[in-house]
Scaffold this active site. Structure first.
Site, mmCIF file in Angstrom:
data_model
loop_
_atom_site.group_PDB
_atom_site.id
_atom_site.type_symbol
_atom_site.label_atom_id
_atom_site.label_comp_id
_atom_site.label_asym_id
_atom_site.label_seq_id
_atom_site.Cartn_x
_atom_site.Cartn_y
_atom_site.Cartn_z
ATOM 1 C CB THR A 146 -0.949 -0.002 1.212
ATOM 2 O OG1 THR A 146 -0.198 -0.141 2.412
ATOM 3 C CG2 THR A 146 -1.962 -1.117 1.100
ATOM 4 C CE LYS A 169 0.229 -3.410 3.381
ATOM 5 N NZ LYS A 169 -0.378 -2.389 4.306
ATOM 6 C CB THR A 180 -0.853 -2.292 11.109
ATOM 7 O OG1 THR A 180 -1.462 -1.846 12.285
ATOM 8 C CG2 THR A 180 -1.779 -2.151 9.938
ATOM 9 C CD GLU A 260 1.897 5.338 6.554
ATOM 10 O OE1 GLU A 260 1.602 5.919 7.607
ATOM 11 O OE2 GLU A 260 1.067 4.875 5.769
ATOM 12 C CG ASN A 379 -0.086 8.730 8.515
ATOM 13 O OD1 ASN A 379 -0.712 7.841 7.953
ATOM 14 N ND2 ASN A 379 1.156 8.578 8.935
ATOM 15 C CB SER A 384 -3.929 5.847 4.361
ATOM 16 O OG SER A 384 -3.388 6.338 5.578
#
Lengths: 384, 384
Positions: A146, A169, A180, A260, A379, A384
């Site tokens: 993603t 992922k 996650t 991220e 974010n 997302s």
């Protein structure tokens, strides 16, 4: 080097048209046998996504023939319709690989609350089943990305000759129980469902469960282990658990390295704790302190923020006996100032923070990331 | 309108030379009587700063004559030397206002782990005692600022005629039990130490304890209430608690409005919870989700992130019955999609998020801020 590293597994990753970018967004992993043993661990979030509910049910018998995975939509908080969609994905996969829907696990990742485009997914499943091969691992790993910028794969072959390989992922909502993410691991070792389950729980307990990038737990976390015995080898349980833990640790590390907006991978290790729970509680409190995480982004060995976070826990320790080190430099020693903080170089990506509680003999590590402008950007600017 | 709003209190704020900028950095609040009743609540952090340890001890008798406060250094994690420094501050203040050190509370704020410049502080205390007046409240409020951009003051006078006024500081490490801050509140109402203590605990329980800007608890949090009965009025306990709660709520709101780098003040309200603990656990989990906080910064009514955070709690609720509203628009209703998220306007600074658990009849609110580039900048670029 991936989910197809072990004998007897085929995989594919295709562009089904779920992602508006046209990139690969659907993956299929098929266990060709001879055995179909499987184990799984799932998010402890109470808003479990539909594919999680489905896959937990499918796993009840300890066997799976295939796993279908999609990016581009998490199928979470989608109610009864979402569960019907997950079921339809399993049915389409079962038809394509000639089995029953109840022997197919489903994993989804992407935005919460959006229904999946089932027609596109059915087409993708047929396409993936057609192309699935022993060389398909890399494409499958790519199809589940993603906000990941690179795909995550790992594999190891034991001296005895059996192999464990997997893909993962995960880039945001990356905190445990489980972190996650979606992970599929395969092995050609000969295992019973009980052995597979025990090994998987032991391995995730010290790897994915101790990965806490941003403190946010997802609704879709899934780690699956498929074992087919194609090597003809029954592994020593301890040796297998160790190899599996190595693959999980490698994948977890790859997740952190690509989290991220992060600029540092931080290992927060608590030593000389009275219990493992104490060590983990203190390490997790530090890992979730935004002031600590921004300090590391600023290359600042701010032990005051480490102590302030540790001080919020119930762990056994005497505040006057605690020491804190950054990259091996003990800047706070037994309750007072230690070495000069200017001796600490926090410019490398890998950072080690050690808190010595002087209260026992147990240690544990939580792996986390720093908090950066790029994390906020990723974010805040994009849903997302 | 400040810590000198009530009769019988004098205050001053001076530049003692602790801050390199030369700004005001030392404040003094003196209770001129006739009574010297006092109550306090302190951080639950286990690394209590030296001034916290000192002030808790000074408060044991339920009376205080004065409070000395400094910015420019927290005197936290400074060991026995730090406690000696806090004691020296109390002694210098006692000498300047003609009392005993054991009747003087000390509050410090600034960088953790740095010794205070005692000579400068002693000079500042003498200066402040010389200038203390009934008009000194504003200067005192200014002298305790660190990364605060404005000073925080509030006051209210009851119909009966007694007054409650106070000042606060706090911009980072702003999370409860207590929220990271220093607060001094004065009143000319006639109270016993027990009444003052009960009112203060009730007021902070629903204000500062429910303020959670960045999830990080400080080592120095202190809220003091001084009561001197100078009004000659014995208040109704309930009416006094209500007035005190109003002053605390105003100061807490001013803290949030000035929290480091924030662009939104967010009220996270959980309704129809089975218990108050459930409501607070869910509201706090949401308030501490970095993904939720960045979404609000991005003006994104991302209910998926709200649910993912709520799903990590043990609160009683049925995931299929939960609803989520942003600024009154119910975007997620009883477990499924609600009104269109485009109806939500998150551009104003004040944001209200309501989670209806449909599990009982209790409500509670946690007040928090969003997570912004400016927060990261302020906490990564500058040690604090």
């Amino acid at each position: 080097m991936s989910v197809t590293a072990a004998r007897g597994f085929v995989a594919a990753g295709v562009a089904a048209g779920i992602k508006p970018t046209g990139k690969r967004d659907l993956a299929l992993v098929v266990n060709v046998g001879p055995q179909r043993c499987a184990a799984g661990v799932f998010t402890s979030n109470r808003f479990q996504a539909a594919p999680v509910v489905w896959s937990m049910s499918a796993l009840a018998g300890g066997e799976l023939d295939a796993v279908v995975l999609n990016s581009g939509g998490a199928n979470a908080c989608t109610g009864a319709e979402g569960l019907a969609d997950a079921s339809a994905m399993a049915e389409a996969t079962a038809a394509a690989v000639n089995t029953e829907a109840g022997r197919v696990a489903v994993c989804s990742t992407g935005l919460i609350g959006v229904r999946l485009p089932l027609d596109a997914i059915r087409g993708g499943i047929a396409d993936a089943a057609h192309h699935a091969s022993a060389d398909g691992g890399a494409a499958a790993a790519e199809a589940i990305m993603t906000t990941d910028t690179v795909s995550k794969q790992a594999a190891v072959t034991s001296e005895a000759g059996w192999t464990v390989g997997g893909m993962a992922k995960g880039a945001g909502m990356l905190a445990p129980a489980l972190a996650t993410m979606l992970v599929v691991i395969t092995t050609d070792a000969d295992l019973t469902p009980e052995q597979a389950d025990a090994a998987l729980r032991a391995a995730t307990h010290v790897t994915f469960d101790r990965t806490d990038s941003d403190g946010c737990m997802s609704t879709n976390d899934t780690v699956l282990l498929l074992a087919n015995g194609a090597s003809g080898l029954v592994p020593d349980q301890e040796a297998f658990t160790e190899a599996l833990t190595g693959v999980c640790a490698s994948l977890a590390h790859q997740l952190l390295a690509d989290a991220e907006g992060s600029s540092h991978d931080i290992a927060v290790t608590v030593t000389h704790a009275a219990t493992e729970e104490d060590a983990l509680e203190v390490a997790r409190a530090i890992s979730r302190s935004n002031l600590f995480k921004t300090a590391i982004f600023g290359n600042d060995p701010n032990w005051g923020r480490v102590l302030a976070a540790a001080g919020t826990t119930r762990a056994t320790f005497d505040a006057e006996a605690v020491s804190v080190s950054f990259n091996g430099v003990t800047v706070f020693r037994t309750g007072g100032l230690g070495e000069d903080r200017s001796l600490v170089d926090l410019t490398p990506r890998e950072v080690s923070v050690e808190v010595d509680l002087a209260a026992g003999s147990t240690s544990a590590t939580i792996w986390t990331n720093d908090l950066t402008y790029a994390y906020v950007e990723e974010n805040a600017e994009y849903s997302s």
